[in-house]
Write a protein that holds these residues in place. Sequence first.
Motif, PDB file in Angstrom:
ATOM      1  N   PRO A  49       0.833  -1.211   0.000  1.00 53.49           N
ATOM      2  CA  PRO A  49       0.000   0.000   0.000  1.00 53.49           C
ATOM      3  C   PRO A  49       0.873   1.269   0.000  1.00 53.49           C
ATOM      4  CG  PRO A  49      -0.803  -1.584   1.619  1.00 53.49           C
ATOM      5  CD  PRO A  49       0.513  -2.097   1.135  1.00 53.49           C
ATOM      6  N   TRP A  50       0.294   2.337  -0.530  1.00 52.19           N
ATOM      7  CA  TRP A  50       1.046   3.601  -0.644  1.00 52.19           C
ATOM      8  C   TRP A  50       1.535   4.086   0.713  1.00 52.19           C
ATOM      9  CZ3 TRP A  50       0.036   8.404   1.484  1.00 52.19           C
ATOM     10  CH2 TRP A  50       0.817   9.465   1.011  1.00 52.19           C
ATOM     11  N   ILE A  51       0.668   4.025   1.722  1.00 48.66           N
ATOM     12  CA  ILE A  51       1.036   4.540   3.041  1.00 48.66           C
ATOM     13  C   ILE A  51       2.163   3.707   3.643  1.00 48.66           C
ATOM     14  CG2 ILE A  51      -0.699   3.147   4.259  1.00 48.66           C
ATOM     15  CD1 ILE A  51      -1.102   5.522   6.142  1.00 48.66           C
ATOM     16  N   THR A  52       2.183   2.404   3.342  1.00 51.49           N
ATOM     17  CA  THR A  52       3.259   1.542   3.851  1.00 51.49           C
ATOM     18  C   THR A  52       4.577   1.867   3.161  1.00 51.49           C
ATOM     19  OG1 THR A  52       1.618  -0.189   4.256  1.00 51.49           O
ATOM     20  CG2 THR A  52       3.946  -0.840   4.274  1.00 51.49           C
ATOM     21  N   GLN A  53       4.515   2.114   1.856  1.00 52.45           N
ATOM     22  CA  GLN A  53       5.732   2.487   1.129  1.00 52.45           C
ATOM     23  C   GLN A  53       6.344   3.765   1.692  1.00 52.45           C
ATOM     24  OE1 GLN A  53       4.949   2.674  -3.087  1.00 52.45           O
ATOM     25  NE2 GLN A  53       3.923   0.678  -3.134  1.00 52.45           N
ATOM     26  N   LYS A  54       5.504   4.745   1.935  1.00 53.00           N
ATOM     27  CA  LYS A  54       6.011   6.010   2.486  1.00 53.00           C
ATOM     28  C   LYS A  54       6.585   5.810   3.889  1.00 53.00           C
ATOM     29  CE  LYS A  54       4.979   8.432  -1.087  1.00 53.00           C
ATOM     30  NZ  LYS A  54       6.065   8.953  -1.950  1.00 53.00           N
ATOM     31  N   MET A  55       5.934   4.984   4.686  1.00 52.25           N
ATOM     32  CA  MET A  55       6.410   4.748   6.041  1.00 52.25           C
ATOM     33  C   MET A  55       7.767   4.035   6.024  1.00 52.25           C
ATOM     34  SD  MET A  55       5.731   5.414   9.119  1.00 52.25           S
ATOM     35  CE  MET A  55       4.038   5.956   8.840  1.00 52.25           C
ATOM     36  N   ILE A  56       7.916   3.067   5.111  1.00 54.68           N
ATOM     37  CA  ILE A  56       9.201   2.358   4.997  1.00 54.68           C
ATOM     38  C   ILE A  56      10.285   3.315   4.504  1.00 54.68           C
ATOM     39  CG2 ILE A  56      10.410   0.545   3.716  1.00 54.68           C
ATOM     40  CD1 ILE A  56       7.844  -1.097   3.809  1.00 54.68           C
ATOM     41  N   ALA A  57       9.938   4.209   3.571  1.00 58.20           N
ATOM     42  CA  ALA A  57      10.914   5.179   3.078  1.00 58.20           C
ATOM     43  C   ALA A  57      11.370   6.117   4.187  1.00 58.20           C
ATOM     44  CB  ALA A  57      10.311   5.981   1.914  1.00 58.20           C
ATOM     45  N   ILE A  58      10.424   6.544   5.014  1.00 59.30           N
ATOM     46  CA  ILE A  58      10.786   7.412   6.141  1.00 59.30           C
ATOM     47  C   ILE A  58      11.657   6.657   7.128  1.00 59.30           C
ATOM     48  CG2 ILE A  58       9.856   8.678   8.114  1.00 59.30           C
ATOM     49  CD1 ILE A  58       7.387   9.295   6.434  1.00 59.30           C
ATOM     50  N   SER A  59      11.329   5.391   7.377  1.00 60.72           N
ATOM     51  CA  SER A  59      12.127   4.588   8.300  1.00 60.72           C
ATOM     52  C   SER A  59      13.542   4.381   7.767  1.00 60.72           C
ATOM     53  CB  SER A  59      11.447   3.237   8.524  1.00 60.72           C
ATOM     54  OG  SER A  59      12.235   2.407   9.345  1.00 60.72           O
ATOM     55  N   ASP A  60      13.665   4.114   6.458  1.00 62.66           N
ATOM     56  CA  ASP A  60      14.997   3.963   5.866  1.00 62.66           C
ATOM     57  C   ASP A  60      15.804   5.257   5.969  1.00 62.66           C
ATOM     58  OD1 ASP A  60      14.363   1.371   5.245  1.00 62.66           O
ATOM     59  OD2 ASP A  60      13.776   1.818   3.173  1.00 62.66           O
ATOM     60  N   GLY A  61      15.138   6.374   5.704  1.00 58.98           N
ATOM     61  CA  GLY A  61      15.819   7.666   5.835  1.00 58.98           C
ATOM     62  C   GLY A  61      16.223   7.957   7.276  1.00 58.98           C
ATOM     63  N   PHE A  62      15.380   7.533   8.204  1.00 59.94           N
ATOM     64  CA  PHE A  62      15.718   7.712   9.614  1.00 59.94           C
ATOM     65  C   PHE A  62      16.958   6.913   9.978  1.00 59.94           C
ATOM     66  CE2 PHE A  62      14.372   9.226  13.722  1.00 59.94           C
ATOM     67  CZ  PHE A  62      14.944   8.330  14.610  1.00 59.94           C
ATOM     68  N   GLY A  63      17.049   5.694   9.450  1.00 55.54           N
ATOM     69  CA  GLY A  63      18.212   4.877   9.745  1.00 55.54           C
ATOM     70  C   GLY A  63      19.480   5.419   9.108  1.00 55.54           C
ATOM     71  N   LEU A  64      19.354   6.007   7.910  1.00 55.75           N
ATOM     72  CA  LEU A  64      20.523   6.516   7.207  1.00 55.75           C
ATOM     73  C   LEU A  64      20.995   7.863   7.742  1.00 55.75           C
ATOM     74  CD1 LEU A  64      19.583   5.567   3.523  1.00 55.75           C
ATOM     75  CD2 LEU A  64      21.343   4.509   4.958  1.00 55.75           C
ATOM     76  N   TYR A  65      20.027   8.747   8.020  1.00 52.43           N
ATOM     77  CA  TYR A  65      20.384  10.120   8.352  1.00 52.43           C
ATOM     78  C   TYR A  65      20.026  10.518   9.786  1.00 52.43           C
ATOM     79  CZ  TYR A  65      20.432  10.207   3.257  1.00 52.43           C
ATOM     80  OH  TYR A  65      20.682   9.924   1.938  1.00 52.43           O
ATOM     81  N   GLY A  66      19.494   9.588  10.572  1.00 52.01           N
ATOM     82  CA  GLY A  66      19.106   9.925  11.939  1.00 52.01           C
ATOM     83  C   GLY A  66      20.281  10.365  12.794  1.00 52.01           C
ATOM     84  N   GLY A  67      21.392   9.617  12.689  1.00 54.33           N
ATOM     85  CA  GLY A  67      22.581   9.987  13.463  1.00 54.33           C
ATOM     86  C   GLY A  67      23.142  11.335  13.058  1.00 54.33           C
ATOM     87  N   THR A  68      23.131  11.597  11.744  1.00 54.17           N
ATOM     88  CA  THR A  68      23.621  12.892  11.258  1.00 54.17           C
ATOM     89  C   THR A  68      22.739  14.031  11.736  1.00 54.17           C
ATOM     90  OG1 THR A  68      24.484  11.799   9.278  1.00 54.17           O
ATOM     91  CG2 THR A  68      24.259  14.188   9.191  1.00 54.17           C
ATOM     92  N   ALA A  69      21.424  13.820  11.697  1.00 52.83           N
ATOM     93  CA  ALA A  69      20.501  14.856  12.163  1.00 52.83           C
ATOM     94  C   ALA A  69      20.686  15.129  13.654  1.00 52.83           C
ATOM     95  CB  ALA A  69      19.065  14.439  11.876  1.00 52.83           C
ATOM     96  N   ALA A  70      20.851  14.055  14.444  1.00 51.70           N
ATOM     97  CA  ALA A  70      21.069  14.241  15.885  1.00 51.70           C
ATOM     98  C   ALA A  70      22.361  14.991  16.149  1.00 51.70           C
ATOM     99  CB  ALA A  70      21.091  12.888  16.588  1.00 51.70           C
ATOM    100  N   LEU A  71      23.416  14.657  15.383  1.00 55.32           N
ATOM    101  CA  LEU A  71      24.687  15.359  15.541  1.00 55.32           C
ATOM    102  C   LEU A  71      24.554  16.832  15.168  1.00 55.32           C
ATOM    103  CD1 LEU A  71      27.719  15.221  16.158  1.00 55.32           C
ATOM    104  CD2 LEU A  71      28.091  14.581  13.766  1.00 55.32           C
ATOM    105  N   ALA A  72      23.785  17.108  14.110  1.00 54.08           N
ATOM    106  CA  ALA A  72      23.581  18.500  13.692  1.00 54.08           C
ATOM    107  C   ALA A  72      22.856  19.292  14.770  1.00 54.08           C
ATOM    108  CB  ALA A  72      22.795  18.539  12.385  1.00 54.08           C
ATOM    109  N   VAL A  73      21.860  18.668  15.413  1.00 56.08           N
ATOM    110  CA  VAL A  73      21.133  19.344  16.493  1.00 56.08           C
ATOM    111  C   VAL A  73      22.067  19.648  17.659  1.00 56.08           C
ATOM    112  CG1 VAL A  73      19.312  19.053  18.206  1.00 56.08           C
ATOM    113  CG2 VAL A  73      18.912  18.369  15.846  1.00 56.08           C
TER     114      VAL A  73
END
Length: 383
Positions: free
Chosen positions: A186-210
């Motif tokens: 489903p579309w909503i699941t695809q978007k949720m997985i994309a957000i989760s993947d982005g969180f895993g890739l860039y979450g540490g960088t975002a936390a460091l930036a904060v």
Amino acid sequence: MASIDISNLKKTKKKPAGTPESVASQITALFEKDFSFGGSGLADEKKEYLYLELGALLRAGVDFKSAFELVASGQKKPQDAALFNRILQDVVEGASFSMALKGSGKFTLYEIYSIEIGEESGQLQQVLADLAYFYKTKITQRRTIISALTYPAIVLSASVGALAFMMRFVVPMFSDIFRRSGGELPWITQKMIAISDGFGLYGGTAALAVIVLIAVAFYYRNTLWFRDYASRIVLRTPLAGPLTQKIYLARLSNAMRLLINARLPLLRAIILCRQMIGFFPLEKALAVIESDILSGVPLHMSMQQFAVFPPKMIQLIKVGERTNQLDAFFEWIGSQYVAEAELQTASLSRIMQPVIIIILGIVVGVIVIAIYLPLFQISSNIQ
């Protein structure tokens, strides 16, 4: 009134640390404690205690030395007791109380000059009472804000932590199952997985930036450009901006009332308030008002050029100038803004709590729907 010698009074015994009463008092004291992060001044609670107790003892006829010794004996921390004893020693050696406070480096010029005027005019007891009231109001404002925002802050922090955990661990676990099962998600699941993947890739960088942004803000917090920029952002923030403005206007009004009531010249009172107010828009405005008053411009006319002063406040000060009752009008303005700030803080807390819960419910509901829709499809295909 004859002086009273209380030097021989015995101190009351403290209760053992393990008693239920002492445990409860320690918990209460933890929430009422004024934490200081590297500041060189004395905590507001301790200043209120000093002025309140010293003023009360002097009004009761206790001589200054005995009164100050009793106040110093009430200090629990050795460094605070040492500070008070050093101030008392300076007074005993011939310095005035105001000069002893100045020599300690722990008190503002606002307090020092107020006490100096009280000493010269014979109104030290009244000045001490006014200073105690000023710090009591300041402490009450801070505690009201902290009390009102504590619960929303805890809920928001827990919500962010729970969502971060779901996006970092729960959603990726289900996404692996969905990918192995094949089929169109489903579309909503695809978007949720994309957000989760982005969180895993860039979450540490975002936390460091904060963290870096917080460190930069802390490093430049006392520079003029940063204070100017930060205060503009705060004043333009809905709800928080008007609340911040009222808090500092109340603080300014109470300080002006005290100084004018102590027969300090208006220009000198404004200079002292500018040095202790701690809010850049007011400091900037008061610097210009000083020059205008030196040029003969009335106070209310000089205040009109600054948006930080509401029209109602300007009109009341105009009346106070005409009737030569500025101290009374500043007292009325300060009490009004204190009441409005407390009401707005309580309203802000009541609004934030349901809003945070509703937003959290919507986000969690979207995540649950995004996870369960593919599970329903998988179960239907198996049947």
